[in-house]
Design an enzyme around this catalytic site. Structure first.
Site, mmCIF file in Angstrom:
data_model
loop_
_atom_site.group_PDB
_atom_site.id
_atom_site.type_symbol
_atom_site.label_atom_id
_atom_site.label_comp_id
_atom_site.label_asym_id
_atom_site.label_seq_id
_atom_site.Cartn_x
_atom_site.Cartn_y
_atom_site.Cartn_z
ATOM 1 N N LYS A 83 0.863 -0.844 11.356
ATOM 2 C CA LYS A 83 1.041 -0.262 10.025
ATOM 3 C C LYS A 83 -0.295 0.140 9.393
ATOM 4 O O LYS A 83 -0.321 0.945 8.449
ATOM 5 C CB LYS A 83 1.779 -1.226 9.100
ATOM 6 C CG LYS A 83 1.005 -2.454 8.694
ATOM 7 C CD LYS A 83 1.811 -3.334 7.756
ATOM 8 C CE LYS A 83 1.025 -4.573 7.331
ATOM 9 N NZ LYS A 83 -0.218 -4.235 6.601
ATOM 10 N N ASP A 84 -1.420 -0.399 9.910
ATOM 11 C CA ASP A 84 -2.734 -0.068 9.368
ATOM 12 C C ASP A 84 -3.399 1.090 10.097
ATOM 13 O O ASP A 84 -4.494 1.516 9.703
ATOM 14 C CB ASP A 84 -3.653 -1.287 9.440
ATOM 15 C CG ASP A 84 -3.183 -2.428 8.546
ATOM 16 O OD1 ASP A 84 -2.449 -2.154 7.581
ATOM 17 O OD2 ASP A 84 -3.547 -3.588 8.815
ATOM 18 N N THR A 132 2.791 -7.004 -6.110
ATOM 19 C CA THR A 132 2.852 -6.583 -4.715
ATOM 20 C C THR A 132 1.551 -5.887 -4.371
ATOM 21 O O THR A 132 0.816 -5.448 -5.260
ATOM 22 C CB THR A 132 4.046 -5.657 -4.434
ATOM 23 O OG1 THR A 132 4.073 -5.321 -3.035
ATOM 24 C CG2 THR A 132 3.952 -4.371 -5.233
ATOM 25 N N ARG A 136 4.197 1.448 -1.485
ATOM 26 C CA ARG A 136 5.559 1.632 -0.955
ATOM 27 C C ARG A 136 6.556 0.720 -1.668
ATOM 28 O O ARG A 136 7.645 1.158 -2.069
ATOM 29 C CB ARG A 136 5.554 1.333 0.548
ATOM 30 C CG ARG A 136 6.904 1.171 1.182
ATOM 31 C CD ARG A 136 6.782 0.685 2.614
ATOM 32 N NE ARG A 136 6.180 -0.638 2.713
ATOM 33 C CZ ARG A 136 6.856 -1.778 2.593
ATOM 34 N NH1 ARG A 136 8.153 -1.754 2.339
ATOM 35 N NH2 ARG A 136 6.242 -2.945 2.705
ATOM 36 N N ARG A 137 6.198 -0.558 -1.824
ATOM 37 C CA ARG A 137 7.099 -1.490 -2.493
ATOM 38 C C ARG A 137 7.239 -1.150 -3.978
ATOM 39 O O ARG A 137 8.332 -1.198 -4.543
ATOM 40 C CB ARG A 137 6.597 -2.927 -2.336
ATOM 41 C CG ARG A 137 6.617 -3.445 -0.913
ATOM 42 C CD ARG A 137 6.358 -4.950 -0.904
ATOM 43 N NE ARG A 137 6.155 -5.464 0.441
ATOM 44 C CZ ARG A 137 5.006 -5.940 0.899
ATOM 45 N NH1 ARG A 137 3.934 -5.944 0.107
ATOM 46 N NH2 ARG A 137 4.909 -6.405 2.116
ATOM 47 N N LYS A 138 6.108 -0.846 -4.611
ATOM 48 C CA LYS A 138 6.135 -0.507 -6.039
ATOM 49 C C LYS A 138 7.103 0.637 -6.311
ATOM 50 O O LYS A 138 7.924 0.571 -7.235
ATOM 51 C CB LYS A 138 4.732 -0.136 -6.519
ATOM 52 C CG LYS A 138 4.664 0.387 -7.959
ATOM 53 C CD LYS A 138 3.229 0.746 -8.336
ATOM 54 C CE LYS A 138 3.170 1.467 -9.679
ATOM 55 N NZ LYS A 138 3.597 0.626 -10.806
ATOM 56 N N ARG A 154 -3.998 -8.770 -4.562
ATOM 57 C CA ARG A 154 -4.667 -8.747 -3.269
ATOM 58 C C ARG A 154 -4.915 -10.166 -2.801
ATOM 59 O O ARG A 154 -4.750 -11.133 -3.537
ATOM 60 C CB ARG A 154 -6.017 -8.006 -3.387
ATOM 61 C CG ARG A 154 -5.918 -6.579 -3.867
ATOM 62 C CD ARG A 154 -5.192 -5.690 -2.867
ATOM 63 N NE ARG A 154 -5.904 -5.572 -1.629
ATOM 64 C CZ ARG A 154 -6.818 -4.643 -1.355
ATOM 65 N NH1 ARG A 154 -7.137 -3.754 -2.272
ATOM 66 N NH2 ARG A 154 -7.403 -4.599 -0.172
ATOM 67 N N GLY A 155 -5.348 -10.287 -1.550
ATOM 68 C CA GLY A 155 -5.705 -11.589 -1.013
ATOM 69 C C GLY A 155 -4.765 -12.042 0.083
ATOM 70 O O GLY A 155 -3.753 -11.393 0.381
ATOM 71 N N THR A 159 -3.248 -17.271 -1.091
ATOM 72 C CA THR A 159 -3.930 -16.968 -2.351
ATOM 73 C C THR A 159 -2.989 -16.255 -3.314
ATOM 74 O O THR A 159 -2.974 -16.550 -4.517
ATOM 75 C CB THR A 159 -5.166 -16.087 -2.092
ATOM 76 O OG1 THR A 159 -6.054 -16.780 -1.214
ATOM 77 C CG2 THR A 159 -5.883 -15.743 -3.384
ATOM 78 N N ARG A 160 -2.201 -15.340 -2.791
ATOM 79 C CA ARG A 160 -1.262 -14.620 -3.651
ATOM 80 C C ARG A 160 -0.227 -15.563 -4.254
ATOM 81 O O ARG A 160 0.115 -15.459 -5.439
ATOM 82 C CB ARG A 160 -0.557 -13.512 -2.849
ATOM 83 C CG ARG A 160 -1.483 -12.430 -2.347
ATOM 84 C CD ARG A 160 -0.710 -11.340 -1.657
ATOM 85 N NE ARG A 160 -1.560 -10.540 -0.793
ATOM 86 C CZ ARG A 160 -1.159 -9.458 -0.128
ATOM 87 N NH1 ARG A 160 0.094 -9.075 -0.219
ATOM 88 N NH2 ARG A 160 -1.989 -8.783 0.630
ATOM 89 N N CYS A 252 -3.690 6.305 4.941
ATOM 90 C CA CYS A 252 -3.447 4.908 4.550
ATOM 91 C C CYS A 252 -2.962 4.770 3.115
ATOM 92 O O CYS A 252 -2.363 3.759 2.762
ATOM 93 C CB CYS A 252 -4.701 4.067 4.763
ATOM 94 S SG CYS A 252 -5.119 3.841 6.504
#
Length: 320
Positions: A83-84, A132, A136-138, A154-155, A159-160, A252
């Site tokens: 996906k990256d 998020t 895409r999710r947003k 992020r993180g 951490t999230r 990206c």
């Protein structure tokens, strides 16, 4: 025992070298096929690439840096989260994805702070903050709940979740968070998930849940070794998704989603979506039953339908 390196190292002449992105290390260790684990033996050194480069130059630059290491012979193979890998550039000269490991669960899940009674996205009150990391999710959350405040987080996964529970600082008080189910599975914390979004509710990123094993095309020994690990179904489905992405010239930052599955009768089915960040524009295509069941043809057909609906204008409106 495998040798794991976080920084520059000198390799003995008879040592094979693997480069992993740090975020992929747990996925590699956790890979469900035992054969993947057998690659990590005392004659193989693993260099772990930290996240700093990705933050400085974006995922595309980070992937390119690893590809250049392969081309120069500094490493013998690389493990990429598919996906990256950008879709707007050709495969680097002399490199191939020799194998794909079996795909993880691609679905996303809803989490809420400890002690919250919320069970689903629909339970959140208007104005609630949902965190998020993905455009895409947003876009898909706000498509069904435009009254929600979707904020970026992020993180690492842990951490999230600490930010969600208030154990780490966050600019907004969070009422919910959407993460990939696979990440929770690997950490053994799926009990935190309240709602699992089916693919029809939240379409995954192209290549979600898939790890690709990359090597030099002319390195027959390494290519042969990696091909023993290849999961044909994953390779076929990823091919359809990547052909669609490449045709759209998605980078990206492109708000593109796509997912291919193999139906019980063996037919390939591919969904694709392109949407603007502000939800004002949205195109969708779903094609299945392609006569030759060719993943490349299927990907091209979905791409063509998305372009017909105006996907190019949407993508070009997003900063690269």
């Amino acid at each position: 025992m495998a040798f794991l390196f976080a920084g520059p190292v000198l390799y003995p002449d008879d040592t094979d070298r693997i480069t992993l992105q740090r975020a992929e290390l747990d996925a590699w260790r956790w890979a469900p096929r035992a054969e993947a684990q057998e690659l990590l033996h005392p004659a193989i050194a693993v260099r772990i690439m930290g996240p700093l480069q990705a933050q400085l130059g974006g995922k595309g630059l980070f992937v390119r840096e690893i590809d250049q290491m392969l081309q120069r012979g500094q490493v013998d193979m690389a493990v990429h989260c598919i996906k990256d890998v950008p879709g707007d550039v050709l495969m680097p000269r002399g490199l191939i994805f020799a194998a794909y490991l079996p795909r993880d669960d691609v679905r996303d899940v809803l989490l809420v702070p400890e002690g919250s009674d919320v069970q689903t996205l629909a339970d959140l009150p208007p104005g609630a903050s949902v965190a998020t990391s993905a455009v895409r999710r947003k876009a898909q959350i706000n498509r069904v709940r435009p009254d929600l405040n979707v904020v970026r987080v992020r993180g690492l996964v842990g951490t999230r979740i600490d930010k969600l529970d208030g154990r780490k600082p966050m600019d907004h008080k969070l009422d919910a968070m959407v993460l990939a189910r696979a990440g929770l599975d690997r950490l053994g914390i799926m009990d935190r998930a309240r709602q699992v979004f089916e693919v029809g509710e939240m379409l995954p990123a192209v290549g979600a849940g898939a790890l690709g094993l990359e090597c030099r095309k002319d390195d027959d020994a390494v290519a042969y070794l990696l091909q023993q690990l290849n999961h044909e179904r994953t390779m076929t489905e990823i091919t359809a998704e990547r052909v669609m992405l490449h045709g759209l010239r998605g980078h990206c930052n492109s708000p593109i989603a796509g997912h291919c599955i193999t139906e019980p009768d063996g037919q390939l089915s591919l969904r694709g979506m392109v949407f603007s960040r502000d939800r004002s524009k949205f195109v969708h295509a779903h094609v299945w039953g392609e006569s030759l069941n060719d993943p490349g043809v299927l990907g091209s057909r979905v791409c063509a339908e998305l372009l017909r609906q105006g996907a190019r204008e949407i993508i070009e409106g997003i900063p690269h």
